[in-house]
Design a protein around this motif. Sequence first.
Motif, PDB file in Angstrom:
ATOM      1  N   ARG A 134       0.826  -1.218   0.000  1.00 39.00           N
ATOM      2  CA  ARG A 134       0.000   0.000   0.000  1.00 39.00           C
ATOM      3  C   ARG A 134       0.859   1.267   0.000  1.00 39.00           C
ATOM      4  O   ARG A 134       0.631   2.210   0.763  1.00 39.00           O
ATOM      5  N   GLU A 146       9.457  -3.893   8.997  1.00 32.58           N
ATOM      6  CA  GLU A 146       8.340  -3.692   9.920  1.00 32.58           C
ATOM      7  C   GLU A 146       8.815  -3.045  11.212  1.00 32.58           C
ATOM      8  O   GLU A 146       8.126  -2.206  11.795  1.00 32.58           O
ATOM      9  N   ALA A 161      -0.803   5.468   7.525  1.00 30.39           N
ATOM     10  CA  ALA A 161      -2.147   5.436   8.081  1.00 30.39           C
ATOM     11  C   ALA A 161      -3.126   4.699   7.179  1.00 30.39           C
ATOM     12  O   ALA A 161      -4.180   4.262   7.617  1.00 30.39           O
ATOM     13  N   ALA A 173      -2.722   1.815   5.864  1.00 25.95           N
ATOM     14  CA  ALA A 173      -2.474   0.379   5.889  1.00 25.95           C
ATOM     15  C   ALA A 173      -2.871  -0.186   7.252  1.00 25.95           C
ATOM     16  O   ALA A 173      -3.043   0.547   8.227  1.00 25.95           O
ATOM     17  N   THR A 174      -3.014  -1.485   7.301  1.00 20.44           N
ATOM     18  CA  THR A 174      -3.291  -2.202   8.550  1.00 20.44           C
ATOM     19  C   THR A 174      -2.298  -3.356   8.677  1.00 20.44           C
ATOM     20  O   THR A 174      -2.320  -4.273   7.849  1.00 20.44           O
ATOM     21  N   PRO A 175      -1.386  -3.289   9.698  1.00 17.30           N
ATOM     22  CA  PRO A 175      -1.233  -2.245  10.711  1.00 17.30           C
ATOM     23  C   PRO A 175      -0.772  -0.913  10.105  1.00 17.30           C
ATOM     24  O   PRO A 175      -0.275  -0.889   8.982  1.00 17.30           O
ATOM     25  N   PRO A 176      -0.864   0.202  10.888  1.00 16.61           N
ATOM     26  CA  PRO A 176      -0.634   1.535  10.298  1.00 16.61           C
ATOM     27  C   PRO A 176       0.839   1.895  10.145  1.00 16.61           C
ATOM     28  O   PRO A 176       1.266   2.955  10.604  1.00 16.61           O
ATOM     29  N   TRP A 177       1.623   1.012   9.589  1.00 18.32           N
ATOM     30  CA  TRP A 177       3.016   1.342   9.282  1.00 18.32           C
ATOM     31  C   TRP A 177       3.428   0.581   8.034  1.00 18.32           C
ATOM     32  O   TRP A 177       2.712  -0.315   7.571  1.00 18.32           O
TER      33      TRP A 177
END
Length: 522
Positions: free
Chosen positions: A391, A458, A465, A467-471
């Motif tokens: 993303r 990671e 923001a 993406a999931t998780p937000p990183w």
Amino acid sequence: MLTLLCRIVCAALAVALFAPVVLAATDCSGREHIRLTRPVHIDPDVRQTLQAAAPLHVVAVDAPPMVRYDTQRRAYEGIAVDILCFIAAELDIPFVIEAGRDETVYDKLQQVQKGEADVFIPLSYSEERAQQGLFTDSFYSTYYAIIARHNSGVVVRSINDLPNYRVGYVQGVVLEPVLKALMPAERLIAFNDTTSDSLFDALLDGTIDLVMFSKDVFHEKRFHNEYFDLEAVYTLYEYPRTYRFYFSSAPEHTAFVEVFNQYLAALDIAASVNAHRDGERTLLERYIAQRDQRTLLMFTSIAGVLLILLMTFALLRHRRLTRLLNAQNRQIEEQRRTLHETNRKLEALTRTDALTQLPNRRYFDARLNKAYARNRHDGTPVSVLVIDIDRFKSVNDQYGHPTGDAYLKQVARALERSVDRDTADIARYGGEEFVCLLQGDLTRSAVGIADRMRREVEQMRLANAGATPPWVTISVGVATIAPGACGDHDLMKLADEQLYSAKQEGRNRVCSIEVGGGRGAA
């Protein structure tokens, strides 16, 4: 020169008679990696004072890439040694490095602070040390890292997680007061041995859970000492570490520090850093640059000869015909512009991606073709990793393209840290896509390397923001030609298909396939 030789001989005799230490050879060939960005002007009286002083007695620790002690050659080398050799040659001053491998870091530091030695390399700055000695300006920067056993289950998200574990460190490091204030005394273990080997041995045998150590030095030692069961699980970016030369507080050393600082402010040490962190890559880049330069010179010479012949022929045949001569001149001018454009394009055909400083797609394709040829010749296995940032469009949309470019650079560095650049080829393939080529025995660890890349990215926690998780995370597709299998397979296509599977299965994962084998995910 005779005076300098006499000083060195006298100093050697004095050392032999009054201070029974063992002196190590010094590999000063690396000073060729150092260059001045501007002239350094030293007052003649100051230079004469420095030259009249006794040879500098230097003590060093094994902390590659800054200083490495070669036990076979009994010689020191590294970035700090290159700088010391360069400045000493510029000033025409001698120095000797003590080979005392039976003394701890703390012991050597005490020698300088008590005036028994002149210089310690390399050393991090602290106010306490500055009160007992003289620091030069810094020449190299890195960070502390938390080291753990691979797959140990250790979770460290910040320095505040350390009290949950048994932590080892080298006695006397700059961060020692922070650790003592944070950690219960029974969980904090100081090591004061001649090398850091016992520290890592204790981590490997489970005596301690974590080690706090310089990240760059660990990466060098990891491959040199084959600490492949260890990994850096967290980087303490809030505690940057700068390395300097540390002189004893003797009055005459004030002048040395001032002169060293003048040189440090004017030195370009990039070539030395590259040589001592990745010598093979530096050698390869130098070879490619020389070859491209020779190719460009050859094309320019041939074009110049042809142009001269053409002009001579035109002048001889049409010297009395003004109209034809003008037409021929226009033709010649057009050829000159064409030649200039061709030369410009040749210069633009570099093998390095300008943004990330990784090799580019053209270089990677050439390496992959050679790997195919080797596979067809002797069956050497080949693996291709295709890495895509998950993303990434949302990064550019929400934070802007400058932030996206910064993320690409940081991801590139994370991928580099995940592999041994001597044996793996990483390149930027385009956009947010990267590739990695592995050959031979490394293919057995292809999936593990891919997952290490995924975890390294990671752990940086680059905000995304959308993406999931937000990183920021990555997905990796791995394709491998098994040992002895036929090389007539499009590994890029197979790896792309595995990347697509990783995306379909939720991203932030590794999917793999082996020709003649099976498919899996990590």
